[in-house]
Design a protein around this motif. Structure first.
Motif, PDB file in Angstrom:
ATOM      1  N   ARG A  19       0.827  -1.206   0.000  1.00  0.00           N
ATOM      2  CA  ARG A  19       0.000   0.000   0.000  1.00  0.00           C
ATOM      3  C   ARG A  19       0.858   1.252   0.000  1.00  0.00           C
ATOM      4  O   ARG A  19       0.535   2.232  -0.664  1.00  0.00           O
ATOM      5  N   VAL A  24      -3.209   2.950  -3.656  1.00  0.00           N
ATOM      6  CA  VAL A  24      -4.422   2.963  -4.474  1.00  0.00           C
ATOM      7  C   VAL A  24      -5.151   4.272  -4.187  1.00  0.00           C
ATOM      8  O   VAL A  24      -5.604   4.498  -3.065  1.00  0.00           O
ATOM      9  N   ARG A 201      -4.552  -7.572  -2.134  1.00  0.00           N
ATOM     10  CA  ARG A 201      -4.144  -6.514  -3.059  1.00  0.00           C
ATOM     11  C   ARG A 201      -5.196  -6.290  -4.147  1.00  0.00           C
ATOM     12  O   ARG A 201      -5.519  -5.151  -4.482  1.00  0.00           O
ATOM     13  N   ASP A 204      -8.050  -4.453  -2.610  1.00  0.00           N
ATOM     14  CA  ASP A 204      -7.671  -3.054  -2.407  1.00  0.00           C
ATOM     15  C   ASP A 204      -7.795  -2.265  -3.712  1.00  0.00           C
ATOM     16  O   ASP A 204      -8.318  -1.148  -3.732  1.00  0.00           O
ATOM     17  N   GLN A 205      -7.320  -2.847  -4.795  1.00  0.00           N
ATOM     18  CA  GLN A 205      -7.403  -2.176  -6.089  1.00  0.00           C
ATOM     19  C   GLN A 205      -8.850  -2.033  -6.552  1.00  0.00           C
ATOM     20  O   GLN A 205      -9.210  -1.034  -7.192  1.00  0.00           O
ATOM     21  N   GLY A 208     -10.328   0.900  -5.158  1.00  0.00           N
ATOM     22  CA  GLY A 208      -9.938   2.047  -5.967  1.00  0.00           C
ATOM     23  C   GLY A 208     -10.868   2.237  -7.156  1.00  0.00           C
ATOM     24  O   GLY A 208     -11.230   3.376  -7.508  1.00  0.00           O
TER      25      GLY A 208
END
Length: 217
Positions: A19, A24, A201, A204-205, A208
């Motif tokens: 991160r 993001v 990950r 997390d994206q 975004g």
């Protein structure tokens, strides 16, 4: 040679490092984005699409991993979403949205990226992957919502009380700790830490993308 990750704490450290090194962004907070009510309507519309998918996803996770502590996590996450739905509907009405008239709005690809990721994790991810992706979701989404509310307040944009009541919320720390218990239990039973990190990950994206969908007004 990179040391093997064998604890939830090590996974969180590796995730936080990613991160930090490749953040993001929250597109609603971009310097060139002047927040409008249309942005907030798109945010609520995108959220509504996610709610439907999350309820199915957590039910799928529960059916795949029905033992504690994993089952506790999925039940509590499902309940969190279920209990939030009336507040989201009130928020939508206060912004002039008719979800029955526009059930598939917004229609941009980014609107459904989160749905795709959480569905994939639910169907194919290990227990550790479900825990890490849930941790990524909660720590990314709630912090982003708080920043959006702060930006709204500082901008002077007049928003309905229902919007602030829904989005001005704190990260559920107890649920985050439970998610990491689920991760650790999965690792203790042989789950692949690299898969869990990948799931976190990707989630997390996809958060975004969630912000980008709202910012596309």
């Amino acid at each position: 040679m990179t040391a093997r990750i064998d604890s939830a704490a090590q996974l969180v450290e590796a995730f936080d490092n990613r991160r930090r090194d490749d953040p993001v962004p929250n597109a609603l907070l971009a310097a060139d984005t002047k927040l409008t009510l249309e942005h907030l309507r798109r945010l609520v519309g995108t959220e509504a699409q996610a709610h439907r998918t999350e309820l199915v996803a957590y039910g799928t996770m529960l059916s795949r991993f029905p033992n504690r502590p994993a089952a506790d996590l999925y039940l509590q996450l499902g309940r969190l979403v279920y209990d939030a739905s009336p507040k989201l509907e009130a928020c939508a009405r206060s912004l002039g949205l008719d979800r029955d008239a526009s059930p598939l709005w917004p229609s941009d690809r980014e609107t459904y990226a989160f749905n795709s990721t959480v569905s994939w994790v639910a169907a194919q991810g290990s227990q550790a992957a479900t825990g890490m992706s849930s941790y990524a979701d909660m720590t990314g989404y709630y912090a982003g919502c708080a920043e959006v509310v702060d930006r709204v307040r500082s901008s002077g944009l007049k928003v309905p009380d229902e919007f602030v009541a829904y989005y001005d919320d704190q990260t559920p720390e107890e649920l985050c700790r439970l998610a990491l218990e689920v991760v650790q239990d999965g690792l203790d039973h042989g789950d692949d830490p690299d898969e869990a990190l990948l799931a976190a990950r990707l989630l997390d994206q996809s958060v975004g993308d969630f912000w980008r969908a709202a910012a596309a007004a």
